[in-house]
Design an enzyme around this catalytic site. Sequence first.
Site, PDB file in Angstrom:
ATOM      1  N   GLU A 105       0.503  -0.894   0.294  1.00  0.00           N
ATOM      2  CA  GLU A 105       0.401   0.134  -0.154  1.00  0.00           C
ATOM      3  C   GLU A 105       0.604   1.076   0.261  1.00  0.00           C
ATOM      4  OE1 GLU A 105      -2.740   0.471   3.303  1.00  0.00           O
ATOM      5  OE2 GLU A 105      -4.035  -1.597   2.255  1.00  0.00           O
ATOM      6  N   GLU A 160      -6.509  -8.084  -0.145  1.00  0.00           N
ATOM      7  CA  GLU A 160      -7.219  -8.364   1.394  1.00  0.00           C
ATOM      8  C   GLU A 160      -8.403  -7.280   1.439  1.00  0.00           C
ATOM      9  OE1 GLU A 160      -4.792  -5.510   3.577  1.00  0.00           O
ATOM     10  OE2 GLU A 160      -2.961  -5.974   3.153  1.00  0.00           O
TER      11      GLU A 160
HETATM   12  C1  GLA Z   1      -4.001  -2.060   5.388  1.00  0.00           C
HETATM   13  C2  GLA Z   1      -2.515  -3.066   5.307  1.00  0.00           C
HETATM   14  C3  GLA Z   1      -2.308  -4.596   6.059  1.00  0.00           C
HETATM   15  C4  GLA Z   1      -3.390  -4.227   7.061  1.00  0.00           C
HETATM   16  C5  GLA Z   1      -5.316  -3.996   6.819  1.00  0.00           C
HETATM   17  C6  GLA Z   1      -5.624  -3.437   7.541  1.00  0.00           C
HETATM   18  O1  GLA Z   1      -4.795  -2.568   4.468  1.00  0.00           O
HETATM   19  O2  GLA Z   1      -2.233  -3.146   4.288  1.00  0.00           O
HETATM   20  O3  GLA Z   1      -0.993  -4.943   6.050  1.00  0.00           O
HETATM   21  O4  GLA Z   1      -2.767  -2.795   8.323  1.00  0.00           O
HETATM   22  O5  GLA Z   1      -5.562  -2.397   6.116  1.00  0.00           O
HETATM   23  O6  GLA Z   1      -5.519  -2.092   8.706  1.00  0.00           O
END
Ligand code: GLA
Length: 657
Positions: A141, A305
């Site tokens: 991210e 995710e």
């Molecule tokens: C993001 C990150 C994860 C985790 C989630 C939940 O999407 O990529 O590593 O931190 O948020 O907070």
Amino acid sequence: MIFGVDYYPEHWDSSEWAAQEKLMRKGNFNAVRIAEFSWKKLEPEENTFDFSWLDKIIDVLAAEGIGVILGTPTAAPPKWLADKYDVYMRDKYGRPRGFGSRRECCSNNPYYTERSEIIVEKLAERYGKNPNIIAWQIDNEFGCHSSTRCYCDHCKKKFANWLRDKYGNIDKLNSLYGTVFWSQQYDSFDDVILPAYTSCEADYGDRRAHNPSLEMDFYRFSSDSWIEYEQLQADIIRRYSDKPITHNFMGHFSDIDYYKLAAPLDVVAWDNYVDNQWNNPAYENTSMAHELMRGAKHKNFWVMEEQAGPCGWDMFGGTPRPGQLRLWTYQAIAHGCDGMVYFRFRSAPFGMEQYWLGLVDHDGVPRRRFFEVQKTGAEIKKLSDMFVGAESPTDVLIVKSYEAVWSHKIKRHMSSFDYRELLYRYYKANNDLGTNPDCGSVNMIDKKYKVVYMPAYIIVTDEEKAILEEYVNGGGTLVLTHLSGIKDENNNIVTETLPGKLRGLTGITVEEFDSSPVDTQLSDGFGKACGWRDIIKTDGDVKVRYTSEYYSGSPAVTVNKFGEGSVWYVACELSDAALFKLVKMISDEAGAEYIPHPEGTEIIKRRSCDGREYYMLMNFTAEQKNMDMTGTSLINGSMFDGKIEPYGVEIINRKEQ
Ligand code: GLA
Ligand code: ZN
């Protein structure tokens, strides 16, 4: 189809691994993403590496038939690295973004990039040919925790070079920026500041009141910096592996130009949290994010995710209702998801995210959420070849520009204006009507679309103007709105009569505008305009007029014939109901197809790779809905009579009425 979980073996004692992975297999998972935050375990000290634990976990997973998406660990550098040289980003007050969470390092810091290259190369060398590695995720991210723009000395130097490459000589920059205003002329590129804290900020809060051209270039430079950092990693991995390379994007996030960030990758992935402490849980918001992610590369994407439980950092969002995890999975697929990975497998009892629940609770016991996803996995397995690579034919495109996001952020025009919200409102009106629009860049414009919406497209280049003219000349319907074409590429107001380059296409002239906080009445049952109103003249057709204020009688929505096509100009912000009415009117006139469906539902027509057509029907509400469509269920072969349960999904071969 990839069906997996995000897994953090380093959070558990290795004696627990085998049991967890057996449970994964029971859950029908065929993939895991691992290692993206494990730098310290991989390189405990500078140049001392330990891959033994990763070797072992990859083997254990292989034994269960589970493939690995291997993350490069660069979003969470170890403390030895962060401390050795000062690699921390600087905020606009010059304060270091210190150690203690993640994503604190500056991608322009030479020590950080050097250490990143080394760890990525070590991983790529070691696992590049490992048959159990099915894909690579670069970093994690980019830009999360608002970390795209950094004000450190390395950035300042690099920015100077970036400007030198762009402008060649400083006089040109001074002239294009208009630095003569407030006596800000620079003598050299090294002289140019980063738009950090200034004396004006005290008066204007977050509005930094810098030169808008400088701010714009700093957005562009910062976005480019992360793309360059991604490219650096992609090039290394590519030397050792031919498996797909991805990165996990963040849906509506807009501080990085996602079209450009997608270019070095084989596939775009993104992280979809529907309902948490911060998010707008409207289902249309999620659908639009999926569409944007498909538009980033104009290709199907993965979810890396997917929300698996109630989540938040210090407070929880709502817990997913029975059916919702399955529903959200099919929603992703309906909008072009080819790979689904849930975050995370087992909830972590410690660390910042002890409230971000996974599929399995902290105690490791599988319960309702696990079983729902397990069942979904079994269904998907059967239908996988219908899903992977499938497309949703649509007649409508909504164009998003990251340059427009930045320009509208730098100067917001009026307090109620929000470009991303405006795009969302156009998306939602289309979603309500059932056109299921694509979302993407201006380069996606093509004659296959009957209608293209480009709300508040503020900066129009000559090449873009040519794309629009060709599209409309060929018979397309283009919808433009207020605040389009008003700025040039330097983020300055154009000196031609507005809407600048769009004057010929729209056939209108903006004479004045009204940003005062009053509502203006509209004709033809359109209710009232809220927010920005252009006061315009036109030679074309007038569809709606203002009926109050001193500009009563002047046009609010117009259509101009141009070549074989037509250009609508929507001069003001409309209420939701009025926008729906307008979108329907435009679709009907342009002959764009839409599928009527009850409120709170979606019906998406899909075409599999081998040309089989089917419909995905989704009910996002807690009540049963009647969909007015029947057919044979592809999920279980039964006859579908149109009734769909709360949070239910049906996938059907449609019975022609
Ligand atoms: C993001 C990150 C994860 C985790 C989630 C939940 O999407 O990529 O590593 O931190 O948020 O907070
Ligand atoms: Zn920096």
